[in-house]
Design a protein around this motif. Structure first.
Motif, mmCIF file in Angstrom:
data_model
loop_
_atom_site.group_PDB
_atom_site.id
_atom_site.type_symbol
_atom_site.label_atom_id
_atom_site.label_comp_id
_atom_site.label_asym_id
_atom_site.label_seq_id
_atom_site.Cartn_x
_atom_site.Cartn_y
_atom_site.Cartn_z
ATOM 1 N N ALA A 24 0.869 -1.169 0.000
ATOM 2 C CA ALA A 24 0.000 0.000 0.000
ATOM 3 C C ALA A 24 0.906 1.219 0.000
ATOM 4 O O ALA A 24 2.013 1.176 0.523
ATOM 5 N N TYR A 25 0.447 2.290 -0.609
ATOM 6 C CA TYR A 25 1.231 3.513 -0.584
ATOM 7 C C TYR A 25 0.832 4.341 0.620
ATOM 8 O O TYR A 25 -0.338 4.435 0.975
ATOM 9 N N LEU A 26 1.839 4.917 1.251
ATOM 10 C CA LEU A 26 1.604 5.713 2.443
ATOM 11 C C LEU A 26 0.811 6.960 2.115
ATOM 12 O O LEU A 26 1.055 7.612 1.104
ATOM 13 N N LEU A 27 -0.136 7.285 2.974
ATOM 14 C CA LEU A 27 -0.801 8.571 2.886
ATOM 15 C C LEU A 27 0.094 9.637 3.489
ATOM 16 O O LEU A 27 -0.003 10.816 3.151
ATOM 17 N N GLY A 28 0.969 9.226 4.381
ATOM 18 C CA GLY A 28 1.901 10.140 5.020
ATOM 19 C C GLY A 28 2.358 9.602 6.358
ATOM 20 O O GLY A 28 2.046 8.475 6.731
ATOM 21 N N GLN A 29 3.089 10.441 7.070
ATOM 22 C CA GLN A 29 3.554 10.101 8.404
ATOM 23 C C GLN A 29 3.024 11.132 9.380
ATOM 24 O O GLN A 29 2.769 12.281 9.018
ATOM 25 N N ILE A 30 2.884 10.717 10.632
ATOM 26 C CA ILE A 30 2.433 11.640 11.664
ATOM 27 C C ILE A 30 3.128 11.292 12.977
ATOM 28 O O ILE A 30 3.381 10.118 13.258
ATOM 29 N N ASN A 31 3.482 12.307 13.720
ATOM 30 C CA ASN A 31 4.070 12.135 15.044
ATOM 31 C C ASN A 31 2.958 12.219 16.077
ATOM 32 O O ASN A 31 2.202 13.192 16.101
ATOM 33 N N LEU A 32 2.866 11.190 16.923
ATOM 34 C CA LEU A 32 1.829 11.145 17.946
ATOM 35 C C LEU A 32 2.447 10.797 19.297
ATOM 36 O O LEU A 32 3.347 9.950 19.368
ATOM 37 N N PRO A 33 1.953 11.420 20.377
ATOM 38 C CA PRO A 33 2.443 11.037 21.701
ATOM 39 C C PRO A 33 1.826 9.705 22.124
ATOM 40 O O PRO A 33 0.631 9.487 21.964
ATOM 41 N N ILE A 34 2.637 8.812 22.639
ATOM 42 C CA ILE A 34 2.205 7.488 23.082
ATOM 43 C C ILE A 34 2.554 7.362 24.566
ATOM 44 O O ILE A 34 3.654 7.705 24.978
ATOM 45 N N ALA A 40 -0.036 6.409 38.228
ATOM 46 C CA ALA A 40 1.034 6.363 39.226
ATOM 47 C C ALA A 40 2.405 6.100 38.614
ATOM 48 O O ALA A 40 3.425 6.473 39.188
ATOM 49 N N ASN A 41 2.441 5.446 37.458
ATOM 50 C CA ASN A 41 3.712 5.047 36.856
ATOM 51 C C ASN A 41 3.533 4.969 35.344
ATOM 52 O O ASN A 41 2.980 3.998 34.836
ATOM 53 N N PHE A 42 3.979 5.992 34.614
ATOM 54 C CA PHE A 42 3.782 6.005 33.157
ATOM 55 C C PHE A 42 4.988 6.589 32.451
ATOM 56 O O PHE A 42 5.797 7.289 33.049
ATOM 57 N N ARG A 43 5.074 6.268 31.156
ATOM 58 C CA ARG A 43 6.091 6.826 30.270
ATOM 59 C C ARG A 43 5.400 7.322 29.023
ATOM 60 O O ARG A 43 4.531 6.665 28.462
ATOM 61 N N SER A 44 5.796 8.488 28.542
ATOM 62 C CA SER A 44 5.274 9.063 27.299
ATOM 63 C C SER A 44 6.431 9.411 26.385
ATOM 64 O O SER A 44 7.446 9.951 26.837
ATOM 65 N N GLU A 45 6.282 9.101 25.118
ATOM 66 C CA GLU A 45 7.254 9.450 24.077
ATOM 67 C C GLU A 45 6.472 9.777 22.825
ATOM 68 O O GLU A 45 5.323 9.369 22.661
ATOM 69 N N VAL A 46 7.099 10.516 21.913
ATOM 70 C CA VAL A 46 6.491 10.816 20.622
ATOM 71 C C VAL A 46 7.034 9.820 19.614
ATOM 72 O O VAL A 46 8.252 9.662 19.472
ATOM 73 N N LEU A 47 6.128 9.106 18.914
ATOM 74 C CA LEU A 47 6.509 8.134 17.892
ATOM 75 C C LEU A 47 6.002 8.581 16.532
ATOM 76 O O LEU A 47 4.957 9.224 16.442
ATOM 77 N N THR A 48 6.725 8.220 15.499
ATOM 78 C CA THR A 48 6.309 8.508 14.131
ATOM 79 C C THR A 48 5.602 7.288 13.571
ATOM 80 O O THR A 48 6.147 6.183 13.584
ATOM 81 N N PHE A 49 4.366 7.497 13.088
ATOM 82 C CA PHE A 49 3.571 6.427 12.499
ATOM 83 C C PHE A 49 3.420 6.658 11.007
ATOM 84 O O PHE A 49 3.257 7.795 10.562
ATOM 85 N N GLU A 50 3.476 5.573 10.246
ATOM 86 C CA GLU A 50 3.198 5.618 8.812
ATOM 87 C C GLU A 50 1.719 5.309 8.638
ATOM 88 O O GLU A 50 1.232 4.286 9.113
ATOM 89 N N VAL A 51 0.998 6.191 7.969
ATOM 90 C CA VAL A 51 -0.451 6.058 7.812
ATOM 91 C C VAL A 51 -0.742 5.496 6.429
ATOM 92 O O VAL A 51 -0.271 6.023 5.419
ATOM 93 N N VAL A 52 -1.519 4.408 6.385
ATOM 94 C CA VAL A 52 -1.895 3.779 5.123
ATOM 95 C C VAL A 52 -3.409 3.639 5.068
ATOM 96 O O VAL A 52 -4.075 3.525 6.089
ATOM 97 N N GLU A 53 -3.919 3.668 3.859
ATOM 98 C CA GLU A 53 -5.337 3.400 3.644
ATOM 99 C C GLU A 53 -5.403 1.969 3.122
ATOM 100 O O GLU A 53 -5.387 1.713 1.928
#
Length: 166
Positions: A24-34, A40-53
């Motif tokens: 499939a061809y990518l519609l694009g990429q997006i950075n999202l916080p995960i 009480a105990n969490f981790r957050s990072e920004v990941l880049t996802f490849e978006v496909v239809e």
């Protein structure tokens, strides 16, 4: 997720590997916080996802880049993902019945796509991944390089040998 397409960074490379033989061809990429963990105990990072239809059974596939960024350790036997949090180890997990249901859904979707009339259209629009230029002429023909040495690998059977390049 109701994210407008204008938020995607354009990409032109194809996306492979979700269903064998299709792309499939990518519609694009997006950075999202995960975020993994609880209040009480969490981790957050920004990941880049490849978006496909693309019809798929997965909503997101987290791979090596995610594991590296979170310094996470996946254990496929126990269906656990562990990483260090600020207060303790964060453990994410699933059940075997849920994993089986996801695998079954992916199998059924892959089978439906492969059996559909859409597959020939996808194959026509894609370029072959492997060239037939280096296809061997015979599976039984082996021509070692000129500088090789025959080495026995089983002292009890002199017919079991390997060729080692010298």
């Amino acid at each position: 997720m109701c994210i407008p397409r204008s938020e995607l960074c354009p990409m032109s490379s194809p996306f492979h590997g979700v269903i064998l033989g299709t792309q499939a061809y990518l519609l694009g990429q997006i950075n999202l916080p995960i975020t993994f963990g609880d209040r009480a105990n969490f981790r957050s990072e920004v990941l880049t996802f490849e978006v496909v239809e693309f019809l798929r059974s997965y909503h997101a596939i987290l791979g090596r880049l995610c594991y590296a960024k979170f310094m996470a350790i996946p254990n496929y036997t126990y269906l656990k993902l562990k990483m260090m949090g600020p207060n303790d180890v964060i453990t994410m997990g699933s059940t075997f019945s849920h994993a089986y249901m996801c695998d079954r859904e992916h199998y059924e979707l892959a089978t439906a796509i492969i059996n559909s009339a859409e597959l020939p259209r996808l194959r026509e629009s894609s370029t072959p991944a492997v060239s037939n230029c280096n296809k061997p002429t015979s599976l039984t023909t082996f021509h070692p390089p000129e500088e090789t040495k025959v080495v026995g690998i089983d002292p009890t059977d002199p017919t079991k040998t390997v060729w080692i390049r010298t």
